[in-house]
Each structure stands twice: as C-alpha cells, then as structure tokens.
Design an enzyme around this catalytic site. Structure first.
Site, PDB file in Angstrom:
ATOM      1  N   ASP A  67     -45.012  -1.860 112.172  1.00 21.81           N
ATOM      2  CA  ASP A  67     -43.927  -0.879 112.321  1.00 21.81           C
ATOM      3  C   ASP A  67     -43.280  -0.524 110.983  1.00 21.81           C
ATOM      4  O   ASP A  67     -43.538  -1.168 109.962  1.00 21.81           O
ATOM      5  CB  ASP A  67     -42.868  -1.402 113.311  1.00 21.81           C
ATOM      6  CG  ASP A  67     -42.560  -2.898 113.116  1.00 21.81           C
ATOM      7  OD1 ASP A  67     -42.807  -3.419 112.018  1.00 21.81           O
ATOM      8  OD2 ASP A  67     -42.081  -3.518 114.071  1.00 21.81           O
ATOM      9  N   HIS A 138     -39.027  -8.271 122.186  1.00 21.09           N
ATOM     10  CA  HIS A 138     -39.886  -7.193 121.649  1.00 21.09           C
ATOM     11  C   HIS A 138     -41.002  -7.761 120.781  1.00 21.09           C
ATOM     12  O   HIS A 138     -40.888  -8.840 120.212  1.00 21.09           O
ATOM     13  CB  HIS A 138     -39.078  -6.108 120.922  1.00 21.09           C
ATOM     14  CG  HIS A 138     -38.519  -6.480 119.595  1.00 21.09           C
ATOM     15  ND1 HIS A 138     -37.391  -5.901 119.063  1.00 21.09           N
ATOM     16  CD2 HIS A 138     -38.925  -7.376 118.650  1.00 21.09           C
ATOM     17  CE1 HIS A 138     -37.150  -6.407 117.880  1.00 21.09           C
ATOM     18  NE2 HIS A 138     -38.057  -7.300 117.605  1.00 21.09           N
ATOM     19  N   GLU A 143     -39.647  -2.205 122.380  1.00 19.39           N
ATOM     20  CA  GLU A 143     -38.443  -2.747 122.998  1.00 19.39           C
ATOM     21  C   GLU A 143     -38.619  -2.848 124.514  1.00 19.39           C
ATOM     22  O   GLU A 143     -39.508  -2.193 125.085  1.00 19.39           O
ATOM     23  CB  GLU A 143     -37.254  -1.821 122.680  1.00 19.39           C
ATOM     24  CG  GLU A 143     -36.962  -1.643 121.183  1.00 19.39           C
ATOM     25  CD  GLU A 143     -36.206  -2.811 120.555  1.00 19.39           C
ATOM     26  OE1 GLU A 143     -36.468  -3.972 120.916  1.00 19.39           O
ATOM     27  OE2 GLU A 143     -35.371  -2.557 119.677  1.00 19.39           O
TER      28      GLU A 143
HETATM   29  P1  PGA Z   1     -37.413 -12.188 112.881  1.00 20.80           P
HETATM   30  O1  PGA Z   1     -37.881 -10.930 113.712  1.00 20.80           O
HETATM   31  O2  PGA Z   1     -38.652 -12.857 112.390  1.00 20.80           O
HETATM   32  O3  PGA Z   1     -36.581 -11.616 111.762  1.00 20.80           O
HETATM   33  O4  PGA Z   1     -36.619 -13.062 113.817  1.00 20.80           O
HETATM   34  C1  PGA Z   1     -38.885 -11.064 114.652  1.00 20.80           C
HETATM   35  C2  PGA Z   1     -39.028  -9.763 115.396  1.00 20.80           C
HETATM   36  O5  PGA Z   1     -38.019  -9.065 115.584  1.00 20.80           O
HETATM   37  O6  PGA Z   1     -40.141  -9.439 115.816  1.00 20.80           O
END
Ligand code: PGA
Length: 253
Positions: A67, A138, A143
């Site tokens: 993304d 997600h 989402e």
């Molecule tokens: P994070 O994010 O590793 O910063 O917790 C994971 C995600 O949102 O997929």
C-alpha cells in the site's frame, strides 16, 4: 498454519528474517510482497545484516508493496516508498527498478489501481507475502467492510487506522485519509504468507482473525484459507492464542 512464539520482538524478527532469507535462498528470483509499519522494522534490519555479513543477495528478487498513502510523493518522509528505501532497499542489493509500490501521487485512482493490478499479474503473483495486522484486523489497508475486496483500490482509512498511524506524522492532521491498497485476492493467492505480530494490544484481534469466523469485518480472518501461512508472534501478541490454543503454538528456543 504454523504459529511460532518468540519471547520478544528481537527473536520474532530474527525468526521471520530467517524464513524470508530461506525463501530468497531457495528461489533467488522470488517475488516478495512487502509490508510497512512498525512491526517489520526489526525483520528488515535482520535482513540487512544477513546481506552485509552473510552474503544474502536480493539481486534477482522483485518486490511489491501492499500500500501507499494517497497524496504523498515517494520522497515524502512519511510515504511508504521512503520507508522502504530507508528501512530495507538502501541496505540490500536489490535493483531499484525491481521494487514496486502504488504511486501515491497519481490522482487518477482508476488508472493507478489498474496499473498496479496489471503489474502484479505481469510478475506472475507473489511467492512470499509479508503481512502485519492492524488493530482492527486490516491487512494492507483492507479495512473492515461488508465484503472482501478483490483488486487494488483507493480506500478511505478508518478512524482507528488514522489514529494508530498518526504517530508517524508530526501532526495528526497531516495523516492522509486515503490510501491505495492491494486487494485481498492477490494477498491470499500468494504462495506463502508470513504474518508478523507484536504487542499485547494485538492479542485479541489476532486470536479472532486466526480462530474466529471468516468475515470481511475482520479482513485478516481470510488468512484461515491460506494453505501456507506462517505466523511469527511475540509473547504479548500471542497471549490470547497461547491461553486458548496452546497446542498449536511452537515455542522458539
Ligand atoms: P504496525 O501496523 O506494524 O505499525 O502495528 C501493522 C498494520 O497496520 O498492518
């Protein structure tokens, strides 16, 4: 599904790096699906060490990221292109032209999504997809929703994601509200998936995702359908799974 329990973040990162390194050793021209966020940082550091000190080469690999924020150019310090450059690409021997992310500056969403899906198809799919999981379940920026997404799309981020990721921006208002994300389909079609999870605040959603109902309201629950899923979690993140499904967990030395 294999679940590896690591005592701490460093051990989790080392185990995940070993799996990714093995993938690259066995198939030097692997297509690697990569993720951003705080969780994979330790794993990327470990891969840089493997490259520098043990000769692990990424020169034949191609990478596709999950993304990118809409509106941020690749040289914006909070863009995922910048993150990847800083955390991994500049520390290994990958060809810059073999690293792909959605273009956050393309304001033509349809064209950008079609371009990214065509790119994924031209690469022949993903050999190993690295994933984290969001607080709301997600994967990528897919989402919670009424149905599972298919292709790349532009998504409005949920309040929970904006809140979670705003910590990387100087002010919360600077955090983009939209992102381009790979759809669920190419993610679950990856030949192997490596999910890294750290932090007690992820324990409940992780247990729900891996053992609860398969539902688009918990996008990561689709991973239950993946034949080759490897989960590397640190103690806090695996606490609920360890208390309910301990027989399924392998402790790392
Ligand atoms: P994070 O994010 O590793 O910063 O917790 C994971 C995600 O949102 O997929």
């Amino acid at each position: 599904m294999r679940i590896y329990y690591a005592e701490n973040y460093e051990k989790m990162s080392r185990k995940a790096a070993d799996i990714l390194a093995a993938q690259v050793t066995l198939k030097p021209d692997s297509v690697l699906g990569l993720a951003t966020g705080a969780t994979p940082v330790g794993l990327y550091r470990a891969l840089a060490v493997d490259h520098r000190e043990h000769g692990l080469s990424f020169s034949k690999c191609r990478t596709v990221n999950l993304d990118e924020y809409c509106g941020l150019a690749a040289d914006h310090p909070q863009s995922y292109a910048y993150f990847m450059q800083k955390m991994l690409f500049s520390n290994i021997d990958i060809c810059p032209e073999h690293t792909y992310l959605p273009d956050g500056k393309n304001i033509d969403a349809d064209a950008e999504c079609q371009r990214y899906d065509a790119l994924l198809a031209s690469l022949g799919g993903i050999d190993l997809q690295l994933l984290g999981i969001g607080h709301n379940g997600h994967i990528g920026f897919n989402e919670p929703a009424a149905c599972f997404s298919t292709g790349t799309h532009r998504i409005r981020l949920t309040e929970s994601t904006i809140h979670a990721n705003a910590r990387f921006f100087v002010r919360e208002e600077e955090m983009p509200e939209y992102a381009y994300t790979m759809g669920i389909r190419p993610i679950v079609q990856a030949r192997r998936i490596l999910l890294v999870v750290s932090g007690a605040e992820k324990a409940e959603i992780l247990e729900q995702a891996l053992f609860g109902p398969v539902t688009p309201h918990v996008p990561a629950s689709i991973l239950q359908l993946v034949p080759d899923l490897i989960v590397c979690g640190e103690a806090g993140a695996l606490s609920d799974i360890c208390s309910k499904h301990s027989a399924l967990v392998t402790n790392l030395p």
